[in-house]
Enzyme design. Structure first.
Site, PDB file in Angstrom:
ATOM      1  N   ASP A 112       0.631  -1.122  -0.027  1.00 48.59           N
ATOM      2  CA  ASP A 112      -0.239  -0.045  -0.325  1.00 48.59           C
ATOM      3  C   ASP A 112       1.030   1.090   0.496  1.00 48.59           C
ATOM      4  OD1 ASP A 112       0.813  -0.443   2.546  1.00 48.59           O
ATOM      5  OD2 ASP A 112      -0.745  -0.755   3.547  1.00 48.59           O
ATOM      6  N   GLU A 121      -6.311   3.926   3.344  1.00 51.41           N
ATOM      7  CA  GLU A 121      -6.575   4.100   4.381  1.00 51.41           C
ATOM      8  C   GLU A 121      -7.424   4.959   4.609  1.00 51.41           C
ATOM      9  OE1 GLU A 121      -4.510   4.140   7.769  1.00 51.41           O
ATOM     10  OE2 GLU A 121      -2.428   3.763   6.955  1.00 51.41           O
TER      11      GLU A 121
HETATM   12 ZN   LIG Z   1      -2.933   2.208   8.951  1.00 49.27          ZN
HETATM   13 ZN   LIG Z   2      -1.121   0.237   7.853  1.00 53.61          ZN
END
Ligand SMILES: [Zn+2]
Ligand SMILES: [Zn+2]
Length: 383
Positions: free
Chosen positions: A75, A134
């Site tokens: 990510d 997120e």
């Molecule tokens: Zn996080």
């Molecule tokens: Zn994370």
């Protein structure tokens, strides 16, 4: 011996610091994407294919014809937190920080990619740089994108930095690993007025206070004690002055469960409570569940193979993990593709999302070595 040379480790630490300086929020990871593409293009060979999707990137290193595809997902987004580490490479973006270690995840993904480029596997390897973990959530739309669909992997793995674990330690478990999560926002609308004439008003603060109390009975009274669940209300905001009755209060929080069914039951209870309590007081309530992530369930065979390999290899410590009530949109990948996620020790006293978190960078080489070595094991054992 590690697959990662000292020079490569240094290169990856420099990359991580460059990424750390420019944290960006979900789907705005423009500088991040540019930095990653720059490194990828510098090292690309004729086996390497690169595609972008929004601010994300997919890189495939081709194996032989008819091979399977092994994927690693990182990510890439930061958080709206003001960094307080005082480090020389601290965030240059005001009010934003890589406080969840996604800069470490990206550097490790590049390390894995370079390892596979230098010494290709028989299988294809797909490295996925996914935006917006997120929020608002990049995994689900990215999986439905043309590049991902055409390179659909047979197995997928990811890691997350673990502040409390020492460097050189990895940890996971078969089955449920992370929780189902849902955001929660409740708006209470009353009728404002002078504090001395409460009978002419509907006090949104009194209604909200009743709601907070009732909501905290849900886990205690409506969820099976053997089935874990959490409802935490993180903010409450309302009112303008001590002698004015508030006409609006907003309460926000998060719900975490280990089963989707439990999440559904909790939401139904919240709706019944908000409906009943606001009606009883003559107020009006509105609920918004915002961002929802499905739980992360590690494939049993994959996570057991991972444990066996770490233990047999002996260079890194393996700890059986507890279930964490954290959320991760990697859950969507492993809902449809066999795979697993593991914790990687980074030894820092501050937790994830803390303004002073400073992961130990030696963990980057460990992460690359673990993933790259395990990929070679996986590739040999996949049937
Ligand atoms: Zn996080
Ligand atoms: Zn994370």
């Amino acid at each position: 011996m590690s697959r990662i040379s000292a020079a490569r480790a240094e290169q990856l630490i420099a990359l991580r610091r460059a990424l750390h300086r420019v944290p960006e929020l979900g789907f705005a990871e423009v500088k991040t994407q540019a930095l990653l593409l720059d490194v990828i293009h510098k090292h690309a060979t004729d086996r390497v294919e690169v595609r972008t999707w929004k601010t994300g990137i997919l890189v495939r290193v081709r194996g032989r014809v008819g091979a399977r595809t092994l994927a690693y997902r990182a990510d890439i987004d930061g958080l709206p937190i003001t960094e307080q580490t005082g480090l020389p490479y601290a965030s240059e973006h005001v009010g934003m920080m890589h406080a969840c270690g996604h800069d470490m995840h990206m550097a490790i993904a590049i390390g894995v990619l370079l390892d596979v480029i230098e010494e290709p596997l028989d299988d294809h390897v797909l490295v996925v740089f996914q935006p917006a973990e997120e929020g608002p959530g990049g995994a689900l739309p990215m999986m439905d994108s043309a590049p991902f669909l055409s390179w659909w992997p047979d197995v997928i793995c990811a890691l997350h930095i673990a502040p409390k674990l020492p460097v050189g330690t990895v940890s996971t478990r078969p089955g449920v690993f992370f929780a189902d999560t849902s955001e929660l926002t409740i708006d209470v609308y009353g009728v404002g007025g002078h504090a001395a004439f409460p009978h002419d008003t509907v006090d949104a603060i009194v209604v909200a206070a009743a709601l907070v109390g009732h909501i905290q009975t849900i886990v205690a009274r409506s969820v099976n004690p053997l089935d874990a669940a959490v409802i935490s209300l993180g903010t409450i905001q309302g009112g303008t002055r001590q002698n004015i009755i508030a006409d609006h209060v907003q309460v926000t929080g998060t719900i975490r469960t280990l089963r989707q069914e439990t999440l559904t039951v909790i939401k139904q209870k919240i709706e019944a409570i908000v409906d009943g309590v606001t009606k009883a007081h003559g107020a009006r309530g509105q609920i918004d569940y915002g961002l929802n992530y499905v739980h992360v369930v590690n494939d049993r065979a994959c996570s057991q193979q991972f444990e066996q390999w770490v233990r047999q290899d002996g260079r890194y410590a393996y700890i059986e993990s507890d279930i964490a009530m954290t959320g991760e949109d990697f859950g969507y990948f492993v809902q449809r593709i066999p795979g697993m996620m593991f914790w990687l020790g980074v030894d820092t006293p501050y937790g994830l999302h803390h303004a002073q978190i400073a992961p130990c960078e030696d963990a980057i080489a460990v992460g690359v070595d673990v993933v790259a070595s395990f990929f070679r094991q996986w590739s040999a054992r996949l049937v």
